[in-house]
Design a protein around this motif. Structure first.
Motif, PDB file in Angstrom:
ATOM      1  N   GLN A 172       0.815  -1.221   0.000  1.00 49.66           N
ATOM      2  CA  GLN A 172       0.000   0.000   0.000  1.00 49.66           C
ATOM      3  C   GLN A 172       0.848   1.271   0.000  1.00 49.66           C
ATOM      4  N   THR A 173       2.015   1.213   0.619  1.00 51.08           N
ATOM      5  CA  THR A 173       2.862   2.409   0.679  1.00 51.08           C
ATOM      6  C   THR A 173       3.761   2.539  -0.556  1.00 51.08           C
ATOM      7  N   ALA A 174       4.162   1.415  -1.161  1.00 48.86           N
ATOM      8  CA  ALA A 174       5.116   1.449  -2.276  1.00 48.86           C
ATOM      9  C   ALA A 174       4.618   2.267  -3.472  1.00 48.86           C
ATOM     10  N   PRO A 175       3.343   2.109  -3.932  1.00 45.19           N
ATOM     11  CA  PRO A 175       2.903   2.906  -5.088  1.00 45.19           C
ATOM     12  C   PRO A 175       2.969   4.405  -4.842  1.00 45.19           C
ATOM     13  N   ILE A 176       2.607   4.839  -3.631  1.00 42.98           N
ATOM     14  CA  ILE A 176       2.646   6.275  -3.317  1.00 42.98           C
ATOM     15  C   ILE A 176       4.081   6.776  -3.351  1.00 42.98           C
ATOM     16  N   GLN A 177       4.997   6.017  -2.763  1.00 41.42           N
ATOM     17  CA  GLN A 177       6.399   6.406  -2.769  1.00 41.42           C
ATOM     18  C   GLN A 177       6.973   6.376  -4.178  1.00 41.42           C
ATOM     19  N   ALA A 178       6.561   5.387  -4.970  1.00 42.81           N
ATOM     20  CA  ALA A 178       7.063   5.279  -6.340  1.00 42.81           C
ATOM     21  C   ALA A 178       6.669   6.495  -7.171  1.00 42.81           C
TER      22      ALA A 178
END
Length: 266
Positions: free
Chosen positions: A192-198
């Protein structure tokens, strides 16, 4: 039965530690080849981190679509807050390495152990044993001595390192607290956090990298060998990210910091 559960848990713990050590050391070696002038001179560290989280996010989406993992709901504002803290950690660490000597950069990373202890005490009221406190005091004294004797430290570099240490410590504490608060697994939270950070790192990364290096991403000549090492770096980063969340979820943020310095020695 109880004994078998304990043995299984111990094996899983060792596996999580080993996966983090092997993937982290391998990632450093791959990045060294990719980013060094003697290698392929891909100096865009922040953008590369965006690639890492992009691949992690894709694997998370595939895992969810295939039914391998279920996704528990975490409020969007908490995911955004975590991503801001995590991205601040990444960019400030890069800036700290640019502005400070390598020695002071490593010492500033060592100072995260007492910072994590203090932040956990303030935020969660966590208490530590006298042995841990004594060990932390030794670290604090060592960091103080090295900071005073390192003549290459400047005000700008010190401030940047200070923000990097605070944001990185807060990020690692947040990983553990979010997993406990929402009873969510490490990979589900990372998905859930990886796409936002990407997205944020890929949008801001080229500008940050230009500020750090003076090089523009579109001017880089991407060879097939450099592309291969980018894929290797991204693949190892996926395992590194997953194992980081696994370790913090299973143990504590302080234990993870100690593991981090064992990786430095490795």
């Amino acid at each position: 039965m109880e004994r078998e559960k304990k043995q299984s848990s111990a094996v899983s713990d060792i596996g999580a530690w080993a996966l983090n050590v092997v993937s982290s050391v391998g990632l450093i070696m791959a990045n060294k080849q990719l980013m060094s002038p003697a290698g392929y001179a891909f100096v865009f560290a922040t953008t590369l981190t965006g690639f890492h989280f992009c691949m992690t996010g894709i694997i998370g989406l595939v895992s969810k679509a295939s039914g391998y993992t279920t996704q528990k709901k975490v409020p969007l504002w908490e995911l955004l807050w975590f991503s801001i803290v995590a991205n601040t950690s990444i960019t400030r660490m890069n800036l700290s390495l640019m502005l400070n000597s390598v020695g002071f950069y490593q010492i500033s990373k060592l100072s995260m152990i007492p910072v994590v202890c203090v932040m956990e005490w303030i935020l969660h009221g966590k208490q530590y044993s006298s042995k841990v406190k004594v060990a932390v005091m030794v670290v604090v004294v060592g960091v103080g001595v090295c900071t005073v004797t390192d003549v290459k430290v400047n005000a700008q570099g010190f401030l940047c390192a200070f923000v990097a240490v605070l944001s990185t410590s807060l990020q690692q504490i947040s990983i553990g607290s979010l997993q406990k608060k929402y009873a969510i697994g490490s990979f589900e939270l990372l998905s859930q956090t990886a796409p936002i950070q990407a997205v944020s790192l890929l949008l801001l990364g080229p500008f940050v990298d230009y500020f750090l290096t003076g090089n523009l991403l579109p001017t880089y000549h991407l060879s097939s060998a450099a592309f291969f090492f980018i894929l290797v770096s991204c693949s190892l980063a996926v395992f590194c990210n997953i194992s980081q969340y696994l370790c913090i979820g299973r143990f504590s943020e302080v234990s993870f910091q100690v593991l981090g310095h064992m990786k430095t020695v490795s």
